[in-house]
Structures are given as C-alpha cells and as structure tokens.
Scaffold this motif. Structure first.
Motif, PDB file in Angstrom:
ATOM      1  N   VAL A 200       0.864  -1.169   0.000  1.00  0.00           N
ATOM      2  CA  VAL A 200       0.000   0.000   0.000  1.00  0.00           C
ATOM      3  C   VAL A 200       0.910   1.232   0.000  1.00  0.00           C
ATOM      4  N   TYR A 201       0.641   2.210  -0.952  1.00  0.00           N
ATOM      5  CA  TYR A 201       1.462   3.409  -1.081  1.00  0.00           C
ATOM      6  C   TYR A 201       0.798   4.568  -0.341  1.00  0.00           C
ATOM      7  N   SER A 202       1.648   5.400   0.233  1.00  0.00           N
ATOM      8  CA  SER A 202       1.173   6.612   0.900  1.00  0.00           C
ATOM      9  C   SER A 202       2.222   7.702   0.744  1.00  0.00           C
ATOM     10  N   ALA A 214      -3.064   4.640  -3.533  1.00  0.00           N
ATOM     11  CA  ALA A 214      -2.553   3.644  -2.598  1.00  0.00           C
ATOM     12  C   ALA A 214      -2.194   2.335  -3.286  1.00  0.00           C
ATOM     13  N   GLN A 215      -2.931   1.928  -4.278  1.00  0.00           N
ATOM     14  CA  GLN A 215      -2.701   0.625  -4.890  1.00  0.00           C
ATOM     15  C   GLN A 215      -1.723   0.676  -6.063  1.00  0.00           C
ATOM     16  N   GLY A 245      -0.726  -2.555   4.565  1.00  0.00           N
ATOM     17  CA  GLY A 245      -0.675  -1.275   5.261  1.00  0.00           C
ATOM     18  C   GLY A 245      -1.051  -1.372   6.719  1.00  0.00           C
TER      19      GLY A 245
END
Length: 794
Positions: A200-202, A214-215, A245
């Motif tokens: 998960v990206y942030s 996020a994906q 995440g």
C-alpha cells in the motif's frame, strides 16, 4: 509479539497434520491389512492367490516455517510404512535435495527434522525421496516415493522501490489529478501466502500539492494553479508498506523530485512607460540609437518577445529589431537625420510574445507598449553639394578661360559658414581646369583635344572657411564636345598594282577613309580627283557612296619599261560643318601579269637582265662574296690584337688595366713566349733596364771614395749611378724576368708617396735616425745625412 505469533501458527499447522493422519488410519476397513509400500500376495480361504494394487504414501508434501530460530531442530513430518510392525526391522532412508544436510530422518521412527534455518526467498521448496528397506539385508520393502517440503513464508522482507530517487515534470497550472509519475516497489515475500507482499502506497512529504494512489503508486497533482514563477521544484517522499498497510507491516520509502515546467501564462511587461534616447545628426543609417526591454517571467520559447514600432512621427526614420540573446529591442537609425530640419522624434514600441498558448488566452493580451522619445543632437557637418555629381560640356579647342560649369555647396549647420572650392589635382594631373575658390566656377586653362581625351573626370573639394577639417567632395565629369578639326585620311597605307594588260574601266583597288573626329563630323566621306587632273588619261575614281571609293583603269596598254610607277592624288572630304578635306596620294605600280590577271613581277629591270644566270645563282654568288669578306675582316682583327702591346703607351693609366695570361715563361732562352715590352716603363724605354735589389749572400762594401751626395745633387743622375752599380754587382743573382713596380703612370690625382721625388734642398727634417737602422739602410743614411755633414763636405 511477532515471534509468539509465528510459533502459534507452527503449532496449529502441526496439529492439523496429525489430525489428518489419524483420520486416514481410522477410515481403513476392519479386517483388511495396512497398506504397504509394495503390493504383495495374500491367500484366500479357497487357496487362490489374491492381488492388491500398489498404494501410495498417505501424504505427498510437508511444510516448514522459514527463519525458525528455536533451540531444537524443527520437526518437518514423519514417514511410516504399512508393513512396519514396530519391531525395528524396517529402516527408513531419505535422499534428494538437502537430504543429510538440511533434512535428516530418524531411520527407526521415520521422523524428519530440519537442522538449518531456511529462507524462502533463497529457495521455496525441496524435492525429497523416501524409501523403507530391511534393516538387516537392505532389501527394499516399499518402492521409493517422492514428496515435497515447502518452505512456508513469513513477512521478513520490507518493500523496495526500483529507484532511490525519481525525477518528474508536470506543467504549471495543471488541473487537479493530473498524473505526474508512477513509482513502483517490490516485496520479496510470497505474494500467494498471506499479506506479506501486499503493498500500500502513501505520501509522507509533499502535501498538499501532490497525492498518491494507494494501490498503483501513481502520483497526481492535488492543488490547482501551481505557479512555476512562484515555486518551481517540489520534493515528495512516497512510502510503500506491506501487510496491506496494517500495523506490523514492513515499509520502504523513495524520494521524488517534481519540477513544474513553464507555460506561457505571463505577458511581457515594460518596467517603465517612457524611454529617453538621443542620437547625433551625423549618425549613419544602421547605427544603434538605444535599447528597450520588456520583462517576461516565462522561460524558453514562452518568454520570447518580438518588438515593433506601431506608431509615432519617427516610423520612417527609425526601425527596431529584436536581439533574441538578450531579449531586447534595438532601435536603429533608418535614414539620415538633420538637426536643422527636426530636432526630436517620438515612437510607440510594442513588445509581444512570439508563441501564445490558447489555454491561457483569457489571461489577457500577451503584449505591452511603451513610448520612446529620441532627441536629435546637432553635429558639425561638412558642406553639402546641391547635386551628388555634376556633368558639364565644353567644346574642344575652346580658348583658355572658357567657363565649363559651376558647382555649389552649402554649410548645412545653422552657422552657414562660407565655402571655398578647390580641384583635387590627383584627378587633373595635366592641369586642364581651374576653379574659382569663391563661387565654384570651373574654367579651362588650355585648349582641349577631344581626340586625345573625350572625357575628363575630376573631383572638387568644398571646405568651410573657418573649419578646414570639414570638407566635402563631389565628382565632376566634363565632356569635350567635338568640332570638325581633323580632315579625313586614308584608312591604311595603300599601294595599288595594275597589270600591263589591264582592260579599260577595270577596277583594281578599293580604298576607304578614317576621321578622328566624332561621327557627326566624320562620315559620310566624299572621294574625288583634284580639278587639275579630273580628266586623268590613265585612271579614274568612282565614289561608292558607302565611305569607300574604287580606282579604275581608264586606258589599256601600260608598259613597265616606259613608266612603272604612277602617283594618283585623291581628295577626301568629310561631312562636318564646315567640311574638311585632304589630298592623299595613291601609289600605283605597273606589274606583269599572266593571262588570268595574276601578278608575276613588278620589277622594271626584269626585262634588261641577261638570261644566262638565274636568280638563285646570283644569290649564291653574293653569299660567297659576303662570307669571304667576313673571313678577311676576322683575320685582320686577330692579327692586330696579337701585335698590340699590353701596356697602353698613351694617356691611359696602366693601373686601370688588368692583363690576364696563362702561359709560363720558358726561361732565359725563351724570347717569344712573353712580350717584355709589357713590363717596361714607357718613360724609360730607351734607358737602362731597372732591376729589383736582393740582399747578397755576403756583405758588399761600398766603393771607397764615394760620399753622400749633397742636397743639390741631381736625383736622376744619382739613381742611374746606383742602377749601374747594381747591374755590375757580381753578388746579385740573374733574373728570368723583369717586373716594374715603380711606374705610377701619368695624371694621378694623388701625389706620390716616394721621398725620392722631393727636390727640396732646405728640408728641416732630421734623418739621423737612419744611422741606427743597420747596414740595410746605410745607403739611405748616407743619402739623407744631416746638413752639417753635407756642409763640411762642401
């Protein structure tokens, strides 16, 4: 907590495996034998042989947790054969990948243990082979069977991005959600088991300007109207976290540098409303007057500005160009200025963007205007002629002082200084013209000849009286107008030939004329015979009216013996006003011709020569005579040169002659090899032959009784006496040749250096020092003794 969770999971899996194994044993039918590794035979009640199919292992794979760090080896599983009764006669053997190194088996119980820590990222599974044999004989009791040991993943690897740093660009003023760049991270854990590899990206840094999905990891703009001119570069930190995440997941980060690219969203703007400039009236067209600059915060082609003059009273006098290196407008002079005519100009200059983005056309007009005021400065200008050049005409042969024309110049300055004129003498080397210094009138000094020079190109200077350094120059072309002052003449030196057998009215020559005057005073030419011979009995003239004339025979029967040459005067007149004429004489020679009219001979003596000798024979005889004369002359010349003495006896100086000879003397008896007269003094050729003194081998004493000569002694007698003594001296060796060095010639400008020529009797010089020079100079000492000695002797 993590370790505790892993141990619980392992225990649960182990219990699950035991339950499955127990359930399999319980489902076997009662009374039937346990499945064995190999099929075997059983006898039925009736005694027939019963066959049972081969039965495989109860399991086909095992699982083991990676990264196990407990004190004891991990139990992977247990192997058991149906024929194992527990008496210890069966031996279990394990082979394959990692057997004996990583995996070991208890040969009695069949328990398999892992002795080393496993890493799924290095190897995810192992393929092993199990077999049951008789412990005593090693005879296989069951066929070998393969099974797989899978390494079960745990979350032991954090996510990693492909690059540590990313660089991206996005246009300024982009809409919200505009994609900037996609960053991607990877996780070495097993993506098929659990959430260890679920990322998960942030965004950690870069809010509120940017956001990240996020994906997918796509970074997008989050604010509208971001302005590059306010801030050009942004630094964003993106995090990727596994376990979806959730808490406990591992993470990795990367840095993204985002640069806003420029768009044309700003119009050019002048920093001031009016520019003041000045230029001298002496400036030449193309000279720079000044520069203006409109500022545009955009860069690249978006900041390009073009300048133009859109209004003003100086549009015709000035121009503006764009310097694309400095983005300045260069105001240049277009035409020559005159301070006395106009002292100032005003221009309206516009600066506009070259490239306009239609997306931002609503931001207003991408241009700006400014006023440029230019003041003209007065300059001390040279005089100016009213015309750039002058052309005058004057008749040739005009009298000296004839006015050719007038040039005029004025001072353009407000002072209006007086002007003086002069001719550049480099353009009038022959001094044909003179100019009045006050009014500029050009006159002739001497008569002009058009035939000598039809045009005269001179230059006239004009200078201010009080400022000699200010001058102007103008070319003046003077055409010499032709007058009829040259009579026509034959175009060439004509010589005509007429045959003795010529027929009456036969044409034998065509003549033409030439006139040095201009065509108006030249052709057409009129040819005629003089009035006194208009009825010439031999020849007549016909004017062809094309500037040529033909000469014809009037009678027949010419004879070379009677007359071989006729002189025919011809009058030629030109078409000038008034016409001029000249009389030209045409020589007509009578020649012998053949029947076709071809010339054979024009010599009058040809008929009186004897026919005994041909022309070739006569030429040969003359050539022989000439050759004999040349030989005689050469012979006489050589004889004279041989008898001529080598020394000039007359007035020439012998020292100015160089005598070269390359023969060697033949000795005393050779009287012909060398002419002795060459070395003789012409003044003493009849006297004694002088000789050169040489020191004798033994001392020669002078004769007793000889005394030094007194001052009044005759030098010539003294020298002759000494020469006679030297000739009679037996100690002097003989000579093969005699050379004379004492003769200095006549007429020498320099005086003689010899003291023998001094006849002064009352000399004050003292020669007593000669007594100390030794026996060699004794004779000189006796000759030049002191006065006292001479007086005593007398």
């Amino acid at each position: 907590p993590k370790m505790k969770e892993e141990r619980c999971l392992q225990a649960a899996l182990l219990c699950l495996g035991v339950l499955c194994y127990s359930h399999g044993l319980a489902t076997e039918r009662p009374g039937r034998a346990r499945p064995s590794l190999h099929g075997h035979r059983d006898r039925g009640k009736e005694g027939q042989v019963l066959h049972r199919s081969k039965r495989g292992w109860v399991w086909n794979q095992f699982f083991v947790i990676e990264e196990y760090t407990g004190p004891d080896p991990v139990l992977v599983g247990r192997l058991h054969s149906d024929i194992d009764s527990g008496d210890g006669n069966i031996k279990y053997i394990l082979s394959g990948e990692g057997a004996g190194i990583i995996f070991v088996i208890d040969d009695k119980s069949g328990n398999i243990h892992a002795t080393k820590t496993l890493d799924r990222e290095e190897r995810a599974q192992y393929t092993l082979t199990a077999q049951a044999v008789d412990r005593n004989t090693n005879r296989p009791l069951e066929p070998p069977s393969e099974f797989i040991v899978k390494v079960q993943d745990i979350n032991d690897n954090p996510p990693e991005f492909l690059h540590e740093n990313y660089h991206a660009n996005v246009p300024e003023r982009s809409n919200v959600g505009t994609s900037v760049i996609q960053v991607t991270a990877s996780d070495a854990d097993d993506p098929t088991y659990g959430n260890s590899a679920k990322l998960v990206y942030s965004i950690l840094e870069g809010q509120p300007y940017f956001s990240v999905e996020a994906q997918t990891g796509i970074i997008r703009t989050a604010l509208p109207n971001m302005d590059r001119e306010a801030k050009e570069e942004y630094h964003v930190v993106i995090q990727a976290k596994d376990m979806g995440g959730h808490m406990g997941g591992l993470s990795g980060t990367t840095k993204v540098t985002i640069t806003l690219t420029d768009v044309n969203d700003n119009p050019p703007k002048f920093p001031q409303s009016v520019y003041q400039m000045s230029v001298s009236e002496a400036a030449v067209p193309g000279e720079e007057v000044g520069r203006v600059k409109a500022k545009d915060p955009d860069i690249g082609e978006n900041g390009l500005v073009a300048y133009s003059i859109i209004d003003g009273d100086g549009m015709d006098m000035f121009e503006i160009t764009t310097d694309y290196e400095t983005q300045e407008g260069v105001v240049k002079l277009k035409k020559t200025l005159d301070y006395e005519t106009k002292k100032s100009y005003s221009l309206k200059v516009e600066a506009a963007n070259v490239h306009i983005d239609p997306k931002f056309i609503s931001n207003g007009p991408f241009k700006d205007t400014v006023t440029v005021k230019i003041a003209v400065e007065d300059a001390d200008e040279p005089p100016v002629f009213l015309k750039p050049s002058y052309i005058f005409e004057v008749q040739e042969n005009a009298a000296s002082g004839t006015v050719v024309g007038k040039v005029h110049a004025k001072d353009p300055d407000a002072a209006n200084s007086a002007i003086r004129y002069s001719i550049d003498r480099h353009t009038d080397l022959e001094r044909y013209f003179v100019i009045n210094a006050e009014d500029g009138n050009i006159k002739t000094i001497k008569a002009l000849d058009r035939e000598e020079m039809a045009w005269h190109n001179i230059s006239v200077f004009a200078v201010e009286v009080h400022k000699q350094h200010q001058e102007a120059k103008v070319p003046v072309a003077i055409k010499v107008v032709d007058v009829n002052d040259n009579a026509p003449k034959f175009a060439a030196a004509y010589e005509a030939f007429v045959c003795e057998n010529a027929r009456s009215n036969q044409q034998f020559i065509t003549i033409s004329a030439d006139d040095k005057d201009d065509s108006a005073n030249g052709p057409r030419f009129i040819f005629s015979l003089p009035p006194e011979i208009i009825h010439n009995p031999n020849f007549t003239l016909r004017d062809n009216r094309d500037n040529t004339a033909s000469v014809l025979v009037r009678r027949e029967g010419f004879s070379r013996q009677k007359q071989d040459l006729y002189l025919l005067p011809i009058v030629i007149s030109d078409g000038g006003m008034p016409p001029l004429s000249s009389t030209n004489t045409l020589s007509i020679r009578v020649c012998g011709c053949d029947g076709s009219g071809s010339l054979l001979s024009c010599n009058a003596e040809a008929y009186v020569l004897n026919a005994g000798l041909s022309t070739g024979a006569l030429i040969a005889i003359l050539a022989c005579i000439v050759i004999l004369l040349v030989i005689v002359v050469l012979f006489v010349t050589l004889k004279r040169q041989k008898k001529e003495p080598l020394i000039v006896f007359e007035e020439e100086d012998v020292r100015e002659n160089i005598i070269t000879y390359d023969d060697e003397g033949g000795g005393e008896e050779d009287t012909e090899a060398f002419d002795i007269a060459t070395l003789q003094n012409p003044d003493g050729i009849n006297g004694f032959i002088p000789r050169k003194d040489i020191k004798p081998e033994y001392q020669y004493l002078p004769r007793p009784g000889l005394r030094p000569a007194p001052n009044s002694v005759d030098v010539d007698d003294f020298i002759n006496t000494r020469i006679q003594e030297a000739d009679n001296d037996p100690t002097a060796p003989p000579y093969d040749s005699i050379q004379i060095y004492g003769y200095e010639g006549r007429g020498s400008v320099a005086g003689s250096l010899s003291s023998l020529e001094s006849a002064t009797t009352d000399s004050d010089l003292d020669y007593d020092y000669l007594q100390n020079w030794g026996p060699r100079f004794k004779k000189l000492a006796d000759l030049y003794g002191s006065k006292d000695t001479f007086d005593d002797d007398s």
